[in-house]
Write an enzyme that holds these catalytic residues in place. Structure first.
Site, PDB file in Angstrom:
ATOM      1  N   VAL A   1       4.054   0.730   1.968  1.00 46.23           N
ATOM      2  CA  VAL A   1       4.806  -0.093   2.835  1.00 46.23           C
ATOM      3  C   VAL A   1       4.857  -1.380   2.233  1.00 46.23           C
ATOM      4  O   VAL A   1       4.228  -1.798   0.878  1.00 46.23           O
ATOM      5  CB  VAL A   1       3.309  -0.645   3.854  1.00 46.23           C
ATOM      6  CG1 VAL A   1       3.703  -2.099   4.833  1.00 46.23           C
ATOM      7  CG2 VAL A   1       2.397   0.715   4.799  1.00 46.23           C
TER       8      VAL A   1
ATOM      9  N   GLY B   1       1.127  -0.983   0.098  1.00 48.29           N
ATOM     10  CA  GLY B   1      -0.059   0.360   0.226  1.00 48.29           C
ATOM     11  C   GLY B   1       0.899   1.300  -0.379  1.00 48.29           C
ATOM     12  O   GLY B   1       1.827   1.014   0.385  1.00 48.29           O
TER      13      GLY B   1
ATOM     14  N   ASP C   1      -7.536   7.452  12.340  1.00 44.33           N
ATOM     15  CA  ASP C   1      -7.959   6.728  11.199  1.00 44.33           C
ATOM     16  C   ASP C   1      -7.997   5.481  10.991  1.00 44.33           C
ATOM     17  O   ASP C   1      -7.489   4.548  10.776  1.00 44.33           O
ATOM     18  CB  ASP C   1      -6.398   7.600  10.734  1.00 44.33           C
ATOM     19  CG  ASP C   1      -6.748   7.533   8.535  1.00 44.33           C
ATOM     20  OD1 ASP C   1      -8.186   7.807   8.603  1.00 44.33           O
ATOM     21  OD2 ASP C   1      -5.624   6.983   7.971  1.00 44.33           O
TER      22      ASP C   1
ATOM     23  N   ASP D   1      -1.767   1.374  11.470  1.00 41.60           N
ATOM     24  CA  ASP D   1      -1.465   2.140  11.242  1.00 41.60           C
ATOM     25  C   ASP D   1      -1.580   3.438  11.943  1.00 41.60           C
ATOM     26  O   ASP D   1      -2.357   4.132  12.079  1.00 41.60           O
ATOM     27  CB  ASP D   1      -1.753   2.588   9.829  1.00 41.60           C
ATOM     28  CG  ASP D   1      -1.569   3.919   9.062  1.00 41.60           C
ATOM     29  OD1 ASP D   1      -0.520   4.324   9.660  1.00 41.60           O
ATOM     30  OD2 ASP D   1      -2.153   4.301   7.976  1.00 41.60           O
TER      31      ASP D   1
ATOM     32  N   VAL E   1       3.375  -8.970   9.559  1.00 40.19           N
ATOM     33  CA  VAL E   1       2.353  -9.476   8.667  1.00 40.19           C
ATOM     34  C   VAL E   1       1.369  -9.558   8.571  1.00 40.19           C
ATOM     35  O   VAL E   1       1.186 -10.760   8.911  1.00 40.19           O
ATOM     36  CB  VAL E   1       3.969  -9.552   7.105  1.00 40.19           C
ATOM     37  CG1 VAL E   1       3.662 -11.084   7.509  1.00 40.19           C
ATOM     38  CG2 VAL E   1       3.069  -9.284   5.906  1.00 40.19           C
TER      39      VAL E   1
ATOM     40  N   LYS F   1       6.770  -0.117   7.029  1.00 38.63           N
ATOM     41  CA  LYS F   1       6.223   1.026   6.466  1.00 38.63           C
ATOM     42  C   LYS F   1       7.011   2.182   6.019  1.00 38.63           C
ATOM     43  O   LYS F   1       8.070   2.349   7.517  1.00 38.63           O
ATOM     44  CB  LYS F   1       5.119   1.576   7.660  1.00 38.63           C
ATOM     45  CG  LYS F   1       4.838   2.423   7.328  1.00 38.63           C
ATOM     46  CD  LYS F   1       3.657   3.513   8.216  1.00 38.63           C
ATOM     47  CE  LYS F   1       2.821   4.368   8.521  1.00 38.63           C
ATOM     48  NZ  LYS F   1       1.999   4.081   9.361  1.00 38.63           N
ATOM     49  N   LYS F   2       7.409   2.223   5.073  1.00 38.73           N
ATOM     50  CA  LYS F   2       8.981   3.630   4.914  1.00 38.73           C
ATOM     51  C   LYS F   2       8.004   4.973   4.922  1.00 38.73           C
ATOM     52  O   LYS F   2       6.829   4.996   4.142  1.00 38.73           O
ATOM     53  CB  LYS F   2       9.628   3.223   3.551  1.00 38.73           C
ATOM     54  CG  LYS F   2      10.088   2.398   4.050  1.00 38.73           C
ATOM     55  CD  LYS F   2      11.389   1.917   2.301  1.00 38.73           C
ATOM     56  CE  LYS F   2      11.876   2.602   2.382  1.00 38.73           C
ATOM     57  NZ  LYS F   2      13.017   2.839   1.145  1.00 38.73           N
TER      58      LYS F   2
ATOM     59  N   GLY G   1       0.648   5.984   0.192  1.00 39.94           N
ATOM     60  CA  GLY G   1      -0.326   6.291   0.795  1.00 39.94           C
ATOM     61  C   GLY G   1       0.609   7.868   0.947  1.00 39.94           C
ATOM     62  O   GLY G   1       1.603   8.373   0.094  1.00 39.94           O
TER      63      GLY G   1
END
Length: 347
Positions: free
Chosen positions: A32, A25, A138, A160, A94, A47-48, A27
């Site tokens: 990710v 994913g 969120d 997240d 994961v 997650k970067k 955004g």
């Protein structure tokens, strides 16, 4: 490797190898990807995030909050984190089955039985956040991971935490996903952890219908085919006035979420309460004799059905709704009923 506050940076590629075609994913926050530990060969999600001032602040909160919640089964686990001077990276478990958005997109609306199981886990995770004064900001289908599937039952985790923060003091930052956002946040008003309670209502409604309720248009919600207990459960969260919105504690004790043993205990406690002569006289005065007679008959019917060891999940949903209606009508005239029944000794 440099964890936050350390001095010598090391890119996560020294520890993990990103897999080919691994994008899970992306955004505004970053992306990710799937990766494998170079030694253990365990698969993880990374997650970067670009290392900006705002990104660094959110990153610190995300790491801190995930650490605080690390032992909860319905919160994604943070395994490690890196800061290589250009990117910030979080290493997490994961979810082999993706997220609720992809699941519902593929499978369509879920049954009340399946959604009840998800709701319990979701609210348990939110309750853990709020107990530590953490507001997620969120919660949506895409941020609820599916970690296991057993028939129709899904195991889920909230993920997240990039917008999560401490809510010990009133907040005013407008952030998150507009269509899932609580009205007070969307309008720029001050808010607290109760803002998180709008989102589960929207998520649960969406799981049952594939539609998302919108503040200001709740009258357009379609509850066709849904039990009244489920409707009440959802609407208890979708209150435009945050002061009227239900908390996790209230919802986790809601009739709709009760399993067979909890339902049996509550029915028998309620029967004992109504059988007490003093209580019965007071309830007749408050609610009317006909209503008490109808409630007594309904409770007897529910208790008889619950005594069956082979009761099915769908039948349990119907009995739950029947009990909800029975209690709801009494509570309209006697709001303290649930608290009074809770004090009844059941052996």
């Amino acid at each position: 490797m440099r964890h936050i506050g350390a001095s010598i940076p090391m890119p996560f590629e020294k520890v993990y190898s990103i897999e080919e075609n691994s994008l899970l994913g992306s955004g505004a926050f970053g992306s990710v990807v799937l990766a494998t530990h170079n030694v253990t060969k365990n698969r993880v999600a990374i997650k970067k995030i670009a290392r900006t001032d705002e990104g660094m602040k959110d990153f610190r909160y995300e790491v801190s909050n995930l650490r605080a919640l690390h032992d909860h089964p319905n919160i994604v686990s943070l395994i490690d984190h890196f800061d290589d001077g250009e990117y910030l990276s979080l290493v997490m478990e994961v979810a082999e089955h993706g997220n609720l958005y992809s699941f519902v997109k593929s499978h369509g609306p879920l049954s009340e039985v399946a959604v009840k199981h998800i709701a319990r886990q979701l609210l348990s995770g939110v309750q853990a956040c709020h107990a530590k004064h953490i507001v997620h900001r969120d919660i949506k289908l895409e941020n609820i991971l599916v970690t296991a599937i057993d028939g129709d039952m899904l195991s889920v985790q909230i993920a997240d935490f990039g917008l999560s923060t401490n809510a010990r003091h009133p907040l005013q930052r407008v952030c998150g996903t507009p269509i899932f956002m609580a009205p007070e946040m969307a309008s720029g008003k001050f808010y607290g952890t109760i803002a998180d309670m709008w989102n589960p209502g929207a998520v649960i409604y969406c799981l049952l219908t594939k539609d998302i309720p919108v503040a200001g248009s709740l009258h357009e919600m379609d509850f066709n085919g849904m039990t009244e207990a489920a409707q009440h459960f959802i609407l208890a969260m979708l209150k435009e006035n945050p002061n009227d919105r239900a908390t996790t504690s209230t919802l986790l004790n809601h009739t709709w979420l009760m399993d067979q043993s909890e339902l049996t205990e509550y029915v028998q406690k309620l029967q004992l309460f109504l059988q007490d002569k003093e209580n019965q006289e007071y309830m007749v005065l408050m609610c009317g004799g006909d209503n008490i007679d109808c409630a007594t008959i309904s409770l007897s019917s529910i208790a008889s059905s619950l005594s069956d060891d082979d009761i099915g999940a769908n039948q349990l949903v119907e009995l739950t709704s029947q009990l909800y209606l029975t209690v709801h009508y009494l509570e309209e005239d006697f709001p303290e009923l649930r608290d009074q029944v809770a004090r009844t000794v059941w052996i």
